[in-house]
Write an enzyme that holds these catalytic residues in place. Structure first.
Site, mmCIF file in Angstrom:
data_model
loop_
_atom_site.group_PDB
_atom_site.id
_atom_site.type_symbol
_atom_site.label_atom_id
_atom_site.label_comp_id
_atom_site.label_asym_id
_atom_site.label_seq_id
_atom_site.Cartn_x
_atom_site.Cartn_y
_atom_site.Cartn_z
ATOM 1 N N LYS A 109 2.252 -3.397 7.260
ATOM 2 C CA LYS A 109 2.553 -3.561 5.837
ATOM 3 C C LYS A 109 3.996 -3.119 5.558
ATOM 4 C CE LYS A 109 0.223 -4.713 2.878
ATOM 5 N NZ LYS A 109 -0.119 -6.071 2.325
ATOM 6 N N THR A 136 0.821 -1.208 0.000
ATOM 7 C CA THR A 136 0.000 0.000 0.000
ATOM 8 C C THR A 136 0.856 1.259 0.000
ATOM 9 O OG1 THR A 136 -1.479 1.266 1.433
ATOM 10 C CG2 THR A 136 -0.127 -0.348 2.512
ATOM 11 N N ASP A 137 0.268 2.345 -0.490
ATOM 12 C CA ASP A 137 0.956 3.650 -0.422
ATOM 13 C C ASP A 137 1.004 4.172 1.016
ATOM 14 O OD1 ASP A 137 -1.755 4.242 -0.109
ATOM 15 O OD2 ASP A 137 -1.772 5.914 -1.529
ATOM 16 N N GLU A 138 0.199 3.558 1.917
ATOM 17 C CA GLU A 138 0.118 4.090 3.283
ATOM 18 C C GLU A 138 1.430 3.930 4.047
ATOM 19 O OE1 GLU A 138 -3.584 3.260 5.316
ATOM 20 O OE2 GLU A 138 -4.624 2.977 3.413
ATOM 21 N N TYR A 164 -1.924 -0.710 10.899
ATOM 22 C CA TYR A 164 -2.043 -1.360 9.587
ATOM 23 C C TYR A 164 -0.837 -1.015 8.718
ATOM 24 C CZ TYR A 164 -3.309 -1.754 4.648
ATOM 25 O OH TYR A 164 -3.279 -2.029 3.305
HETATM 26 P P1 NAD Z 1 -9.349 -7.725 1.933
HETATM 27 O O1 NAD Z 1 -9.363 -7.463 3.396
HETATM 28 O O2 NAD Z 1 -10.579 -7.507 1.137
HETATM 29 O O3 NAD Z 1 -8.901 -9.237 1.643
HETATM 30 C C1 NAD Z 1 -7.876 -9.870 2.357
HETATM 31 C C2 NAD Z 1 -8.017 -11.365 2.120
HETATM 32 O O4 NAD Z 1 -6.936 -12.023 2.784
HETATM 33 C C3 NAD Z 1 -9.310 -11.965 2.653
HETATM 34 O O5 NAD Z 1 -9.885 -12.828 1.702
HETATM 35 C C4 NAD Z 1 -8.860 -12.749 3.878
HETATM 36 O O6 NAD Z 1 -9.676 -13.878 4.158
HETATM 37 C C5 NAD Z 1 -7.454 -13.151 3.482
HETATM 38 N N1 NAD Z 1 -6.575 -13.405 4.630
HETATM 39 C C6 NAD Z 1 -6.421 -12.636 5.725
HETATM 40 N N2 NAD Z 1 -5.530 -13.200 6.560
HETATM 41 C C7 NAD Z 1 -5.096 -14.336 5.952
HETATM 42 C C8 NAD Z 1 -4.168 -15.338 6.318
HETATM 43 N N3 NAD Z 1 -3.497 -15.290 7.487
HETATM 44 N N4 NAD Z 1 -3.970 -16.376 5.478
HETATM 45 C C9 NAD Z 1 -4.670 -16.462 4.309
HETATM 46 N N5 NAD Z 1 -5.552 -15.536 3.920
HETATM 47 C C10 NAD Z 1 -5.770 -14.477 4.735
HETATM 48 O O7 NAD Z 1 -8.140 -6.854 1.382
HETATM 49 P P2 NAD Z 1 -7.946 -6.143 -0.022
HETATM 50 O O8 NAD Z 1 -8.524 -4.782 0.034
HETATM 51 O O9 NAD Z 1 -8.349 -7.070 -1.095
HETATM 52 O O10 NAD Z 1 -6.367 -5.976 -0.037
HETATM 53 C C11 NAD Z 1 -5.525 -7.005 -0.541
HETATM 54 C C12 NAD Z 1 -4.082 -6.580 -0.390
HETATM 55 O O11 NAD Z 1 -3.867 -5.363 -1.080
HETATM 56 C C13 NAD Z 1 -3.695 -6.310 1.076
HETATM 57 O O12 NAD Z 1 -2.390 -6.818 1.276
HETATM 58 C C14 NAD Z 1 -3.697 -4.794 1.185
HETATM 59 O O13 NAD Z 1 -2.750 -4.358 2.123
HETATM 60 C C15 NAD Z 1 -3.305 -4.386 -0.219
HETATM 61 N N6 NAD Z 1 -3.823 -3.080 -0.672
HETATM 62 C C16 NAD Z 1 -5.153 -2.780 -0.545
HETATM 63 C C17 NAD Z 1 -5.626 -1.552 -1.013
HETATM 64 C C18 NAD Z 1 -7.098 -1.192 -0.932
HETATM 65 O O14 NAD Z 1 -7.461 -0.048 -1.236
HETATM 66 N N7 NAD Z 1 -7.990 -2.090 -0.581
HETATM 67 C C19 NAD Z 1 -4.743 -0.627 -1.588
HETATM 68 C C20 NAD Z 1 -3.390 -0.981 -1.692
HETATM 69 C C21 NAD Z 1 -2.946 -2.200 -1.243
HETATM 70 P P1 TYD Z 2 -10.760 3.663 4.131
HETATM 71 O O1 TYD Z 2 -11.683 3.246 3.040
HETATM 72 O O2 TYD Z 2 -10.867 3.006 5.460
HETATM 73 O O3 TYD Z 2 -9.291 3.546 3.536
HETATM 74 P P2 TYD Z 2 -7.872 4.083 4.146
HETATM 75 O O4 TYD Z 2 -8.064 4.522 5.539
HETATM 76 O O5 TYD Z 2 -7.037 2.853 4.051
HETATM 77 O O6 TYD Z 2 -7.452 5.187 3.252
HETATM 78 O O7 TYD Z 2 -10.955 5.213 4.350
HETATM 79 C C1 TYD Z 2 -10.774 6.141 3.291
HETATM 80 C C2 TYD Z 2 -10.948 7.526 3.869
HETATM 81 O O8 TYD Z 2 -12.313 7.684 4.264
HETATM 82 C C3 TYD Z 2 -10.113 7.784 5.109
HETATM 83 O O9 TYD Z 2 -9.656 9.136 5.078
HETATM 84 C C4 TYD Z 2 -11.079 7.583 6.249
HETATM 85 C C5 TYD Z 2 -12.399 8.021 5.657
HETATM 86 N N1 TYD Z 2 -13.607 7.345 6.189
HETATM 87 C C6 TYD Z 2 -14.692 8.101 6.640
HETATM 88 O O10 TYD Z 2 -14.680 9.341 6.611
HETATM 89 N N2 TYD Z 2 -15.778 7.432 7.121
HETATM 90 C C7 TYD Z 2 -15.842 6.081 7.188
HETATM 91 O O11 TYD Z 2 -16.864 5.535 7.676
HETATM 92 C C8 TYD Z 2 -14.735 5.310 6.700
HETATM 93 C C9 TYD Z 2 -14.744 3.819 6.747
HETATM 94 C C10 TYD Z 2 -13.631 5.992 6.211
#
Ligand code: NAD
Ligand code: TYD
Length: 360
Positions: free
Chosen positions: A164, A134-136, A160
């Site tokens: 990461k 993630t960019d975070e 989180y």
């Molecule tokens: P998500 O929470 O929707 O999915 C995570 C999946 O991992 C789930 O299916 C869960 O069951 C599985 N999981 C969790 N712990 C596990 C373990 N110990 N063993 C096997 N499986 C396990 O997450 P996502 O949004 O799809 O994100 C996927 C990846 O991308 C993550 O690593 C996250 O950090 C990264 N990412 C997400 C975003 C975003 O905006 N969602 C952006 C950048 C990077």
């Molecule tokens: P989120 O989707 O949790 O992603 P991340 O924190 O990983 O960027 O949140 C996106 C943005 O939205 C973040 O600035 C927090 C804000 N947010 C709200 O304002 N209300 C909400 O209920 C949630 C879940 C997030």
């Protein structure tokens, strides 16, 4: 890629979109997911009965299982999505983030290293361990700071992002020390179909459809850089094919929006798509801010564009419209994720502390 890929976390939001895409491209997928609250087999329903999608319910930290999967399926690549991924949950209870994102990643790396070191030199050269991050990890930007580049120092602020960041460091070290052909991608906020409704965009869509308050944290002016999930998955495909081992690629949408802009856009689209319950903006509610809330994320993804020829295709407005359509059309999916665990989380997180703000 036409060979076998070991995908971890492939029942979650981004992982399932990636698996569907790679199956369409005829890759054989071994999908290891322990099905936490965020994993959902309905995400993979289109693949039911396909022999080249092998779903295995299990944990990335289970060394014996991971070792057997490597030995049995001989993957050409690992793509590691498995993680705990929600910042608010990491503030509430960091333990599972440390366990999966750090300890789990370590176990997966160890088993990958052991398998890779037994490959022929040609197969070992081709093997990739792609770690999806993630960019975070880069921390928070000021209003006029340049977006994150691959050289931006790590400064994670939440449990989180710290977990990461730790896994990114391990992945990097396994390349540097052992030569494992790892690649890290750091992507901005994704949106699209199959995202669990704890994250901003699906939470707001579902709450608005149900006439519930739309809880915006703090002043609503925090900025995120949004990317449609299929664009992210396409970028991962390109990185698998052409990315250089040992490198990091930032991925982003070039689409910076404040949270309140996002919520207002969702409301305007829903006013048009579900006119009967307009105006949805009346549901916007400002609530207490997230602890340590990062102010701004933005990604400079010129490197992947320049070196690997990837570019985001979907515009935010059309991507968001399609996403809302997906949630409107998939009520069975929505019912399936609204388990007791989901309801408990929403009640704990948002229950009773909202402050309604007059938007007139
Ligand atoms: P998500 O929470 O929707 O999915 C995570 C999946 O991992 C789930 O299916 C869960 O069951 C599985 N999981 C969790 N712990 C596990 C373990 N110990 N063993 C096997 N499986 C396990 O997450 P996502 O949004 O799809 O994100 C996927 C990846 O991308 C993550 O690593 C996250 O950090 C990264 N990412 C997400 C975003 C975003 O905006 N969602 C952006 C950048 C990077
Ligand atoms: P989120 O989707 O949790 O992603 P991340 O924190 O990983 O960027 O949140 C996106 C943005 O939205 C973040 O600035 C927090 C804000 N947010 C709200 O304002 N209300 C909400 O209920 C949630 C879940 C997030």
């Amino acid at each position: 890629m036409s060979g076998t890929i070991l995908v971890t976390g492939g029942a979650g939001f981004i992982g399932s979109n990636f698996v569907l895409r790679e199956r369409f491209r005829k890759s054989r997928i071994v999908n290891l997911d322990c099905l936490t609250y965020a994993g959902n087999l309905l995400n993979l329903r289109e693949l039911e009965g396909e022999p080249d999608h092998i779903f295995v319910k299990g944990d990335i930290a289970d060394r014996g299982l991971v070792q057997r999967l490597f030995a049995q399926h001989r993957p050409e690549a690992v793509v590691n999505f498995a993680a705990e991924s929600h910042v608010d949950r990491s503030i509430d209870d960091p333990g599972s983030f440390i366990q999966t994102n750090i300890v789990g990643a370590y176990h997966l790396l160890e088993e990958a290293r052991s398998y890779w070191s037994g490959l022929s030199s040609q197969s070992a050269d081709r093997f990739r361990f792609l770690h999806v991050s993630t960019d975070e990890v880069y921390g928070s930007l000021g209003p006029s700071d340049h977006p994150f580049t691959e050289q931006t120092p790590y400064a994670p602020n939440s449990p989180y992002s710290a977990s990461k960041a730790a896994s990114d460091h391990l992945v990097r070290a396994y390349h540097h020390t052992f030569g494992l052909p790892t690649i890290i991608t750091n992507c901005s906020n994704n949106y699209g179909p199959r995202q669990f409704p704890e994250k901003l965009i699906p939470l707001m869509i579902l709450n608005a459809i149900e006439g519930k308050e739309l809880p915006v944290y703090g002043d609503g002016l925090n900025i995120r850089d949004w990317l449609q999930v299929e664009d992210h998955c396409a970028a991962l495909g390109v990185v698998l094919q052409r990315g250089r081992p040992g490198e990091t690629y930032n991925i982003g949408g070039g689409c910076q929006r404040t949270n309140i802009e996002i919520v207002n856009t969702i409301c305007a689209l829903l006013d048009e798509m579900v006119p009967g319950s307009a105006p949805h903006g009346r549901l916007i509610t400002f609530v207490e801010d997230r602890l340590g809330h990062d102010r701004r994320y933005a990604v400079d993804c010129s490197r992947i564009e320049r070196e690997l020829g990837w570019r985001a295709k979907e515009s935010f407005e059309s991507g968001l419209r399609k996403t809302i359509r997906w949630y409107l059309d998939n009520s069975q999916w929505i019912e399936s994720v609204k388990s007791g665990a989901y309801r408990d989380w929403i009640a704990k997180r948002y229950g009773g502390e909202a402050i309604v703000v007059d938007h007139q």
